[in-house]
Design an enzyme around this catalytic site. Sequence first.
Site, PDB file in Angstrom:
ATOM      1  N   LYS A  25      40.089 -41.387  -6.761  1.00 10.06           N
ATOM      2  CA  LYS A  25      40.473 -41.805  -8.104  1.00 10.06           C
ATOM      3  C   LYS A  25      41.299 -43.075  -8.028  1.00 10.06           C
ATOM      4  O   LYS A  25      42.170 -43.213  -7.167  1.00 10.06           O
ATOM      5  CB  LYS A  25      41.258 -40.673  -8.772  1.00 10.06           C
ATOM      6  CG  LYS A  25      40.336 -39.587  -9.270  1.00 10.06           C
ATOM      7  CD  LYS A  25      40.884 -38.222  -9.068  1.00 10.06           C
ATOM      8  CE  LYS A  25      40.743 -37.789  -7.617  1.00 10.06           C
ATOM      9  NZ  LYS A  25      41.281 -36.492  -7.328  1.00 10.06           N
ATOM     10  N   LYS A  49      45.750 -24.107  -8.786  1.00  8.14           N
ATOM     11  CA  LYS A  49      45.057 -25.104  -7.951  1.00  8.14           C
ATOM     12  C   LYS A  49      45.388 -24.769  -6.495  1.00  8.14           C
ATOM     13  O   LYS A  49      46.553 -24.793  -6.106  1.00  8.14           O
ATOM     14  CB  LYS A  49      45.566 -26.500  -8.335  1.00  8.14           C
ATOM     15  CG  LYS A  49      45.005 -27.639  -7.519  1.00  8.14           C
ATOM     16  CD  LYS A  49      45.598 -28.966  -7.984  1.00  8.14           C
ATOM     17  CE  LYS A  49      45.332 -30.089  -7.006  1.00  8.14           C
ATOM     18  NZ  LYS A  49      46.127 -31.288  -7.308  1.00  8.14           N
ATOM     19  N   VAL A  81      39.126 -30.114  -2.784  1.00  7.46           N
ATOM     20  CA  VAL A  81      38.219 -30.599  -1.731  1.00  7.46           C
ATOM     21  C   VAL A  81      38.623 -29.997  -0.377  1.00  7.46           C
ATOM     22  O   VAL A  81      37.764 -29.566   0.401  1.00  7.46           O
ATOM     23  CB  VAL A  81      38.223 -32.146  -1.680  1.00  7.46           C
ATOM     24  CG1 VAL A  81      37.521 -32.662  -0.430  1.00  7.46           C
ATOM     25  CG2 VAL A  81      37.581 -32.714  -2.939  1.00  7.46           C
ATOM     26  N   GLU A  94      33.030 -27.644  -5.842  1.00  9.00           N
ATOM     27  CA  GLU A  94      34.425 -27.171  -5.929  1.00  9.00           C
ATOM     28  C   GLU A  94      34.746 -26.638  -7.326  1.00  9.00           C
ATOM     29  O   GLU A  94      34.000 -26.889  -8.283  1.00  9.00           O
ATOM     30  CB  GLU A  94      35.391 -28.302  -5.570  1.00  9.00           C
ATOM     31  CG  GLU A  94      35.321 -29.488  -6.506  1.00  9.00           C
ATOM     32  CD  GLU A  94      36.606 -30.313  -6.538  1.00  9.00           C
ATOM     33  OE1 GLU A  94      37.672 -29.729  -6.807  1.00  9.00           O
ATOM     34  OE2 GLU A  94      36.522 -31.536  -6.317  1.00  9.00           O
ATOM     35  N   SER A  98      46.948 -36.642   0.053  1.00  5.21           N
ATOM     36  CA  SER A  98      46.253 -35.374  -0.179  1.00  5.21           C
ATOM     37  C   SER A  98      45.862 -34.681   1.131  1.00  5.21           C
ATOM     38  O   SER A  98      45.448 -35.334   2.098  1.00  5.21           O
ATOM     39  CB  SER A  98      45.000 -35.647  -0.996  1.00  5.21           C
ATOM     40  OG  SER A  98      44.262 -34.467  -1.145  1.00  5.21           O
ATOM     41  N   ASP A 146      53.212 -38.788  -0.354  1.00 11.71           N
ATOM     42  CA  ASP A 146      52.155 -37.965  -0.951  1.00 11.71           C
ATOM     43  C   ASP A 146      50.769 -38.465  -0.537  1.00 11.71           C
ATOM     44  O   ASP A 146      50.281 -39.470  -1.036  1.00 11.71           O
ATOM     45  CB  ASP A 146      52.299 -37.947  -2.484  1.00 11.71           C
ATOM     46  CG  ASP A 146      51.376 -36.925  -3.143  1.00 11.71           C
ATOM     47  OD1 ASP A 146      50.519 -36.346  -2.446  1.00 11.71           O
ATOM     48  OD2 ASP A 146      51.520 -36.704  -4.363  1.00 11.71           O
TER      49      ASP A 146
HETATM   50  N1  PSU Z   1      38.135 -35.406  -8.411  1.00 10.68           N
HETATM   51  C1  PSU Z   1      37.870 -35.233  -9.731  1.00 10.68           C
HETATM   52  N2  PSU Z   1      38.532 -34.265 -10.391  1.00 10.68           N
HETATM   53  C2  PSU Z   1      39.418 -33.440  -9.747  1.00 10.68           C
HETATM   54  C3  PSU Z   1      39.689 -33.617  -8.362  1.00 10.68           C
HETATM   55  C4  PSU Z   1      39.015 -34.624  -7.749  1.00 10.68           C
HETATM   56  O1  PSU Z   1      37.027 -35.951 -10.285  1.00 10.68           O
HETATM   57  O2  PSU Z   1      39.957 -32.539 -10.396  1.00 10.68           O
HETATM   58  C5  PSU Z   1      40.605 -32.672  -7.603  1.00 10.68           C
HETATM   59  C6  PSU Z   1      39.895 -32.290  -6.294  1.00 10.68           C
HETATM   60  O3  PSU Z   1      39.868 -30.882  -6.215  1.00 10.68           O
HETATM   61  C7  PSU Z   1      40.755 -32.878  -5.213  1.00 10.68           C
HETATM   62  C8  PSU Z   1      42.105 -32.765  -5.827  1.00 10.68           C
HETATM   63  O4  PSU Z   1      40.643 -32.197  -3.995  1.00 10.68           O
HETATM   64  O5  PSU Z   1      41.854 -33.197  -7.170  1.00 10.68           O
HETATM   65  C9  PSU Z   1      43.139 -33.600  -5.109  1.00 10.68           C
HETATM   66  O6  PSU Z   1      44.399 -33.177  -5.469  1.00 10.68           O
HETATM   67  P1  PSU Z   1      45.692 -33.683  -4.652  1.00 10.68           P
HETATM   68  O7  PSU Z   1      45.748 -35.143  -4.944  1.00 10.68           O
HETATM   69  O8  PSU Z   1      46.839 -32.904  -5.254  1.00 10.68           O
HETATM   70  O9  PSU Z   1      45.475 -33.345  -3.239  1.00 10.68           O
HETATM   71 MN    MN Z   2      49.581 -34.422  -3.036  1.00  9.43          MN
END
Ligand code: PSU
Ligand code: MN
Length: 298
Positions: A157, A84, A104, A23, A138, A136
């Site tokens: 995370k 993003k 992702v 990604e 993802s 929220d």
């Molecule tokens: N994991 C990492 N670094 C990142 C991300 C994940 O170690 O930058 C990114 C990935 O692209 C993941 C996104 O899909 O964060 C999720 O964002 P959100 O929580 O806004 O969906």
């Molecule tokens: Mn989100």
Amino acid sequence: MKFTLSKQVKDAINSNKPVLALESTIISSGMPFPQNIEFQNKAEKICLDLGVVPATIAIIKGKIHVGLGEKDLLFIATDKSVKKISKREIGICLEKKQSGATTVSSTSHIAFNAGIKVFSTGGIGGVHRGYDKSLDMSQDIISLSETPIVVVCSGVKSFLDVDKTAEALETFGITTVGYKTDCFPLFYTSSSDIKLQHCYKNAKKVVGLFKLNKEARLNSSILVLNPVPKKHEIPSQEMESIISSAIIEMESVGISGKETTPYLLKTIAQKTKNKSLKTNIKLALNNISLGAKIAQKI
Ligand code: PSU
Ligand code: MN
């Protein structure tokens, strides 16, 4: 779907050589410059040394790229106009001829449609803490539920609500297996008290599972949870107070929605004097190595 394939990726797809999707959000907002470029160069070398072609996915000026050259990579890693882009925004990014780093959810959607079967990243997005108020969760979770590929990561995370994410993975029917572990890894930390029901011990077994899921007409991804190597982990007690203070700071400056993940990754890196960044890089490279071994056999 129209793609701009790099020559390497085109040749590999045409001749059935192994390909691993990567990604670009991790490059553009997950890590600072120049560590992001150094990380990406190492990632590509790991793949190539294993005879696997790396296919980094991004949208550049309204075109979907699968496989990035040096110039494209530098652009994604440094240019402030790069947004993003999650799955629901792919069309918008194309229509506006903008440039986007794929998450992702969007990377897996594009990879699958390009015929790529394996994708490695650091951590997927999941259910955020305070979900009961913010709702929220993802799009990564929804995307994994409808994209039949193998996704290798080190969990979600740890600033998310990991227990709720583990439940959501089940609710959305995502086949979730530990790689040489029977507990859900916590991204910066290798283990947790969240139990996994299935442990796979080698790449070949994961490939066998992928084939059986396909035969059984399952459309969801196989999420392979590969813990951060112990020598690079940060104990969860050490992370927890840092994460809590980063979340409090985030709320006080009014960050929410898709800015949450980039903000927290950056703030946690500052608070740990880049120790979290080093761990993030090590775990992501370890996932790329495992993803490449799976791609060799699939
Ligand atoms: N994991 C990492 N670094 C990142 C991300 C994940 O170690 O930058 C990114 C990935 O692209 C993941 C996104 O899909 O964060 C999720 O964002 P959100 O929580 O806004 O969906
Ligand atoms: Mn989100």
